[in-house]
Write a protein that holds these residues in place. Structure first.
Motif, PDB file in Angstrom:
ATOM      1  N   UNK A  97     -18.246  14.585  15.623  1.00 34.49           N
ATOM      2  CA  UNK A  97     -17.953  13.558  14.238  1.00 34.49           C
ATOM      3  C   UNK A  97     -16.250  13.547  13.535  1.00 34.49           C
ATOM      4  N   UNK A  98     -16.119  13.172  13.162  1.00 36.29           N
ATOM      5  CA  UNK A  98     -14.464  12.981  12.847  1.00 36.29           C
ATOM      6  C   UNK A  98     -14.193  13.203  10.889  1.00 36.29           C
ATOM      7  N   UNK A  99     -13.040  13.719  11.517  1.00 40.24           N
ATOM      8  CA  UNK A  99     -12.222  14.256  10.039  1.00 40.24           C
ATOM      9  C   UNK A  99     -12.188  12.927   8.969  1.00 40.24           C
ATOM     10  N   UNK A 106     -16.269  17.704   8.306  1.00 40.37           N
ATOM     11  CA  UNK A 106     -16.624  16.298   8.738  1.00 40.37           C
ATOM     12  C   UNK A 106     -17.209  15.588   8.595  1.00 40.37           C
ATOM     13  N   UNK A 107     -17.577  14.177   9.276  1.00 37.17           N
ATOM     14  CA  UNK A 107     -18.729  12.956   8.708  1.00 37.17           C
ATOM     15  C   UNK A 107     -19.039  13.187  11.000  1.00 37.17           C
ATOM     16  N   UNK A 129     -22.854  12.176   7.844  1.00 35.76           N
ATOM     17  CA  UNK A 129     -22.931  13.382   6.543  1.00 35.76           C
ATOM     18  C   UNK A 129     -22.641  14.931   7.247  1.00 35.76           C
ATOM     19  N   UNK A 130     -22.369  15.863   7.067  1.00 34.77           N
ATOM     20  CA  UNK A 130     -21.766  16.873   7.624  1.00 34.77           C
ATOM     21  C   UNK A 130     -22.043  17.908   8.202  1.00 34.77           C
ATOM     22  N   UNK A 131     -21.549  18.634   9.217  1.00 34.07           N
ATOM     23  CA  UNK A 131     -22.469  19.093  10.478  1.00 34.07           C
ATOM     24  C   UNK A 131     -23.035  20.713   9.695  1.00 34.07           C
ATOM     25  N   UNK A 189     -11.515  13.167  16.271  1.00 33.36           N
ATOM     26  CA  UNK A 189     -12.784  13.278  16.055  1.00 33.36           C
ATOM     27  C   UNK A 189     -13.218  15.143  16.923  1.00 33.36           C
ATOM     28  N   UNK A 190     -14.707  15.559  16.317  1.00 34.05           N
ATOM     29  CA  UNK A 190     -14.874  17.000  16.912  1.00 34.05           C
ATOM     30  C   UNK A 190     -16.094  17.011  17.838  1.00 34.05           C
TER      31      UNK A 190
END
Length: 319
Positions: A97-99, A106-107, A129-131, A189-190
């Motif tokens: 995901x990204x900020x 995150x998205x 979507x957000x996790x 990213x995450x």
């Protein structure tokens, strides 16, 4: 580096030089340069010496400088392809995901096939979507708070947390989330990796429940359960004694596990038959012996000990 090219034995091991000679190249201009740990040479073949060699050399250096970002992009693309293959073949569910980290969170930009199988969601359904939608009413808020605090501080975190599949069924996942930073320290990213630990967690809970039941049973016994282990030097050590020892002798578990507690409080006349019974138990027989024991308050009491030896899983003898 200027190098004349002419066919001959010295170029037999240099196919490029032979090819250049065949094409009419008589002079080669080569510029060596490095990129990380890699070493390259950029060369130009000429049919005749240029009128302005210094200008040609400058153009070569400029061309070399222009090549570096192209090589960087090529290497990044190769690394990206390798990274994607590793993720796609991983048995762990991977989500990228990204900020922003702040609400709504995150998205999602990517999930691998293992994640889709584990959750029932395809990338097309959840991209953007957000996790955080994976959590639900049974998810522990304190666990989520710890996870978000670690990530907000720029640290990786690993937690066992309850998540929910597309069909609404919960499952326990061991989740590791790591922030990815660029060269300036900015989070770009995450990366989240999750493993379904539902079965392992259930087995652990059942073992814990069984242990508690066994402890309750041992504590409720009218006698006191003890376990002794034969060391390699031939000495017996007490490795376990039930809490009921305090009611029986006045000594705490810690005191009863201390070296010498048993020998120091047994009546001298009782020791020979106890040692004989221990030897019999060590050979696999069951023995029963009555003996006098001095309680912590100094009073002498008669106790009865039942012993049977066995061999532990690691091969050591125990009674």
């Amino acid at each position: 580096i200027w190098s004349p090219i002419s066919p001959g034995p010295e170029t037999a091991s240099r196919p490029a030089a032979n090819l250049a000679s065949a094409l009419g190249v008589t002079l080669q201009l080569a510029t060596p340069f490095g990129f990380g740990e890699e070493r390259y040479v950029f060369s130009v073949g000429l049919a005749a010496e240029p009128d302005q060699p210094e200008a040609m050399a400058r153009l070569m250096r400029e061309a070399t400088a222009a090549l570096r970002p192209l090589l960087r992009r090529h290497m990044d693309e190769a690394d990206s392809r390798l990274f994607r293959r590793l993720i796609e073949t991983s048995s762990n569910g991977v989500l990228i995901s990204e900020p922003p980290f702040e609400e709504p969170g995150p998205r999602i930009t990517f999930v691998n096939a293992a994640f889709e199988r584990m959750t029932g969601y395809s990338l097309a359904e959840i991209k953007g979507r957000s996790p955080r939608f994976l959590y639900g009413p049974g998810t522990d808020p304190e666990t989520l708070r710890r996870m978000r605090a670690e990530i907000a501080a720029g640290r990786s975190t690993i937690q066992e947390v309850l998540r929910y599949r597309k069909d609404g069924t919960p499952f326990w996942a061991s989740v590791r989330i790591s922030p990815v930073q660029d060269s300036h320290g900015t989070v770009t990213h995450y990366i989240s990796s999750q493993t379904d630990v539902t079965a392992a967690r259930q087995a652990r809970l059942e073992r814990d429940a069984l242990t508690r039941d066994l402890q309750t049973l041992v504590a409720a016994m009218p006698g006191v359960l003890m376990r002794h282990r034969l060391r390699e030097d031939g000495r017996w050590i007490r490795v376990f004694i039930a809490p009921g020892v305090e009611a029986l002798t006045g000594y705490t578990v810690e005191e009863a596990l201390a070296h010498g507690w048993w020998v120091e409080n047994i009546d001298e006349a009782s020791k020979p038959k106890l040692y004989a019974a221990l030897g019999a138990a060590n050979e696999g027989s069951q023995s029963r012996t009555d003996f006098r024991f001095r309680r912590k308050d100094g009073a002498w009491v008669w106790l009865r000990i039942l012993m049977r030896g066995h061999v532990a899983a690691d091969g050591a003898k125990e009674v």
